[in-house]
Scaffold this motif. Structure first.
Motif, PDB file in Angstrom:
ATOM      1  N   ALA A 140      18.340  53.820 -24.029  1.00  0.00           N
ATOM      2  CA  ALA A 140      19.779  53.830 -23.758  1.00  0.00           C
ATOM      3  C   ALA A 140      20.125  54.725 -22.570  1.00  0.00           C
ATOM      4  N   SER A 141      19.359  55.814 -22.401  1.00  0.00           N
ATOM      5  CA  SER A 141      19.672  56.770 -21.335  1.00  0.00           C
ATOM      6  C   SER A 141      19.466  56.176 -19.945  1.00  0.00           C
ATOM      7  N   THR A 142      18.687  55.100 -19.845  1.00  0.00           N
ATOM      8  CA  THR A 142      18.432  54.473 -18.541  1.00  0.00           C
ATOM      9  C   THR A 142      18.913  53.023 -18.485  1.00  0.00           C
ATOM     10  N   ASP A 143      19.629  52.586 -19.523  1.00  0.00           N
ATOM     11  CA  ASP A 143      20.101  51.208 -19.602  1.00  0.00           C
ATOM     12  C   ASP A 143      21.524  51.126 -19.039  1.00  0.00           C
ATOM     13  N   PHE A 144      21.714  50.362 -17.951  1.00  0.00           N
ATOM     14  CA  PHE A 144      23.022  50.275 -17.300  1.00  0.00           C
ATOM     15  C   PHE A 144      24.077  49.673 -18.215  1.00  0.00           C
ATOM     16  N   ARG A 145      23.641  48.936 -19.241  1.00  0.00           N
ATOM     17  CA  ARG A 145      24.611  48.310 -20.133  1.00  0.00           C
ATOM     18  C   ARG A 145      25.345  49.345 -20.989  1.00  0.00           C
ATOM     19  N   TYR A 146      24.724  50.492 -21.206  1.00  0.00           N
ATOM     20  CA  TYR A 146      25.408  51.559 -21.955  1.00  0.00           C
ATOM     21  C   TYR A 146      26.258  52.420 -21.027  1.00  0.00           C
ATOM     22  N   GLY A 147      25.750  52.705 -19.851  1.00  0.00           N
ATOM     23  CA  GLY A 147      26.503  53.503 -18.894  1.00  0.00           C
ATOM     24  C   GLY A 147      26.298  54.996 -19.100  1.00  0.00           C
ATOM     25  N   GLN A 148      26.561  55.758 -18.054  1.00  0.00           N
ATOM     26  CA  GLN A 148      26.307  57.187 -18.076  1.00  0.00           C
ATOM     27  C   GLN A 148      27.276  57.958 -18.965  1.00  0.00           C
TER      28      GLN A 148
END
Length: 678
Positions: A140-148
């Protein structure tokens, strides 16, 4: 006329009503402000009953734990109890029961503080119950679908449980989780804490003390958050004029208080910056090293918590790093119920054998360790050291006291009881790595001077110490696997260069002139299919004997995933030994001890005219050892110089299958199996 007066009265009444409304609203507002400054929900102010407006800053604390041995789980429960004492709602959550994909984002709006207590397991990996959580969080920390900003609004703190002897993996899991949460914009309320199970490097002396220190700061921080404080006072403001409370961003004090802070450094002036500052800093570093070295020299290996745990397990602890314990085979032979496999293979008198160690620390964390890893670990000696004379004196005294407890016990043979009061053999295999003790040679010499034979077991990680070792009656190396991967999986060594150390230790063993032994422990489905590789290792060290034993199941332990399914049947061990012996032209099967699930392969040089001579002439050994010492090491001797004939009942293929006919076999019924012993 009367109409104009009527309009005037109406206008005046309207103005009065307007004034009254405004004034009432103002008084109510003041009443609410007054109420909010008190500790009561309902108060009377300026003649009005109003409800106090309460703002909730912390709704509770969720304590997540990732634990393999139960330590992190225990810490979580301990923290929850302290939070309850502060009237805070606390919930302890096992990470295996928590789905981060469904629930973690809810923590952004719940006003709960999330505390993560995470242990690092083998090779820097998460514990089994935290595997999914860590995997999901990393992705999740590097998945753009979750976002920063996926976890923006979530507040958290992390404490890691690790062991600094694993230099490449120390507290890896807690570091990663802290990093991944931060990458998703969660807000850290306290700097990550690190607990160290290595008592030498632990900042506060033990893992428990490290957690206690971090917990105290966490509780203090939580109390401040409950009050709505976000920023701690700097302490530099004048009394009564502090403006920092309740404003700004959270400021934290670092968890890692360095001992460098205790070393005074002169504030660098312009001239010192030009010339002397480097010398000053270097002097300070040297002073830090000196102080740290002094601290380590005076730190005891056995912490109070460890002392309590080992004492409960039946250890008689000696000084700060040694111990002795009564072997179950000693008890058995006192009662005429048979001796251990060393009695069958080498002729020791089990009721006169003292099981001891001068070092409770070990450089491995083997999956089949019957001590369940309660002993300390390390790669070098960094503790306070006790003299060998005191260790031996107290070991013999403790051993004798334990034997005395069998006076009058039903079934104990009087003659064996009297013999047992005087130790004749010492098995340095109780726990830990005895060869780590810097005065091990002096300790062995003291044993021999008292006519006590020495059986020393090492885990093949200290080749130079093996080379410098004085003659022992019989020297063992544990060969728990035959390939690099399986050795890492089974022994879980601390050294990064463990495989090279392992091979060098076998070579060092081959240089010894006295009796040497490979001890193979078979773990079903793990290392029983490596026959050719085992044969290659045997050719490397050319041991006199090879003991092959099925692993002993020591009960369920969260520190190991070993089960009864990994314990081979005796006939399976016999089959393995037959196959291995076929690959070794200079060796053959000599002896068997069925009730220990153990067989002995011996070099053919111990087969004299068709008779096996695997037993030991202990008196001749003591004579040769004395001559060796008196000559300063010039009068050497070999294993053949003190061998003795093996009795028929101890031979492989005999109907007794290794049980001494002078004793009576005792079968336990519905009893918990005692797995202690060498």
């Amino acid at each position: 006329m009367w109409q104009s007066r009527w309009y005037g009265y109406c206008a005046g009444a309207l103005l009065f009503a307007l004034w009254l409304t405004v004034n009432t609203a103002r008084e109510k507002k003041n009443a609410v402000q007054l109420a909010n400054s008190t500790q009561h929900k309902i108060v009377k102010a300026n003649g009005y009953l109003v409800e106090k407006e309460q703002k909730i800053y912390v709704s509770g604390v969720k304590i997540f734990f990732g634990s393999q041995t139960g330590t992190a789980k225990g810490f979580a429960r301990n923290l929850a109890e302290d939070l309850h004492a502060l009237d805070l709602i606390a919930e302890v959550i096992d990470l295996k029961d928590y789905d981060p994909e469904d629930s973690l984002s809810d923590e952004c709006t719940s006003k709960a503080i999330c505390v993560f207590l995470l242990a690092t397991y083998t090779d820097g990996l998460p514990t089994e119950n935290a595997e999914w959580f860590c995997k999901w969080l990393e992705e999740a920390s590097t998945d753009f679908r979750y976002g920063q900003t996926y976890l923006k609004g979530m507040r958290y703190a992390v404490f890691g449980l690790g062991n600094s002897v694993y230099t490449g993996h120390y507290n890896t899991v807690s570091k990663n989780v802290d990093k991944w949460l931060w990458m998703l914009s969660a807000a850290r309320i306290l700097t990550r804490g690190e607990g160290d199970a290595n008592v030498v490097k632990s900042r506060h002396g033990s893992l428990e003390a490290d957690f206690g220190s971090w917990k105290a700061r966490l509780l203090k921080r939580l109390e401040a958050l409950v009050r709505g404080e976000k920023k701690a006072c700097s302490g530099k403001c004048k009394k009564g004029t502090c403006k920092s409370k309740g404003k700004g961003k959270v400021l934290e004090q670092s968890e890692h208080h360095s001992s460098e802070a205790r070393i005074p450094l002169t504030t660098p002036t312009f001239f010192s910056m030009c010339g002397g500052i480097q010398d000053e800093v270097e002097d300070s570093r040297q002073e830090l090293k000196r102080r740290k070295s002094e601290e380590e020299e005076h730190r005891e290996m056995i912490t109070p918590a460890l002392r309590e745990a080992l004492t409960k397990q039946g250890y008689k602890l000696i000084g700060s790093h040694s111990g002795v314990k009564l072997c179950r085979w000693t008890k058995s032979m006192l009662r005429g119920r048979g001796g251990c496999y060393k009695h069958t293979f080498y002729g020791i008198e089990s009721h006169r054998c003292m099981e001891a160690t001068p070092s409770l620390a070990c450089a491995n964390k083997c999956v089949f360790c019957w001590r369940h890893h309660t002993n300390p670990v390390g790669t070098e000696w960094r503790w306070k050291m006790d003299p060998p004379e005191i260790i031996l004196q107290e070991a013999l005294q403790n051993h004798q006291n334990m034997i005395k407890q069998f006076r009058g016990v039903p079934g104990v043979r009087p003659e064996r009881f009297e013999e047992g009061l005087t130790a004749k053999h010492c098995a340095l295999s109780l726990v830990g790595e005895p060869i780590m003790y810097p005065e091990i040679n002096a300790f062995i010499r003291l044993l021999h001077r008292q006519r006590i034979s020495s059986f020393l077991v090492t885990n093949a990680q200290f080749p130079e110490e093996i080379r410098s070792l004085v003659p022992v009656t019989q020297l063992y190396v544990s060969v728990d696997a035959s390939t690099k991967d399986s050795l890492k999986k089974i022994d879980r060594p601390l050294f990064k260069d463990f495989w090279q150390r392992f091979l060098d230790s076998l070579k060092a063993l081959g240089e010894k002139q006295q009796r040497t032994v490979y001890r193979l422990t078979l773990v079903k489905a793990w290392n029983v299919d490596e026959l050719k590789a085992y044969a290659d290792l045997i050719s490397l060290g050319q041991p006199d004997f090879i003991e092959v034993k099925g692993v002993t199941y020591c009960g369920e332990s969260s520190a190991s995933n070993l089960t009864m399914a990994n314990v081979p049947w005796h006939e399976e061990v016999v089959h393995f030994v037959r196959q291995l012996a076929d690959l070794l032209p200079d060796y053959d099967i000599a002896s068997e001890h069925e009730h220990s699930n153990c067989l002995l392969i011996a070099h053919r040089k111990f087969n004299v005219e068709g008779q096996w001579w695997t037993w030991i002439d202990y008196e001749r050994f003591q004579e040769f050892a004395q001559l060796y010492e008196e000559s300063g090491g010039q009068r050497t001797f070999s294993a053949e110089d003190y061998m003795a004939r093996t009795p028929d009942w101890a031979l492989f293929g005999a109907k007794e299958r290794g049980f001494d006919p002078a004793d009576t076999r005792f079968q336990r019924k519905n009893k918990t199996k005692d797995i202690s012993g060498c």
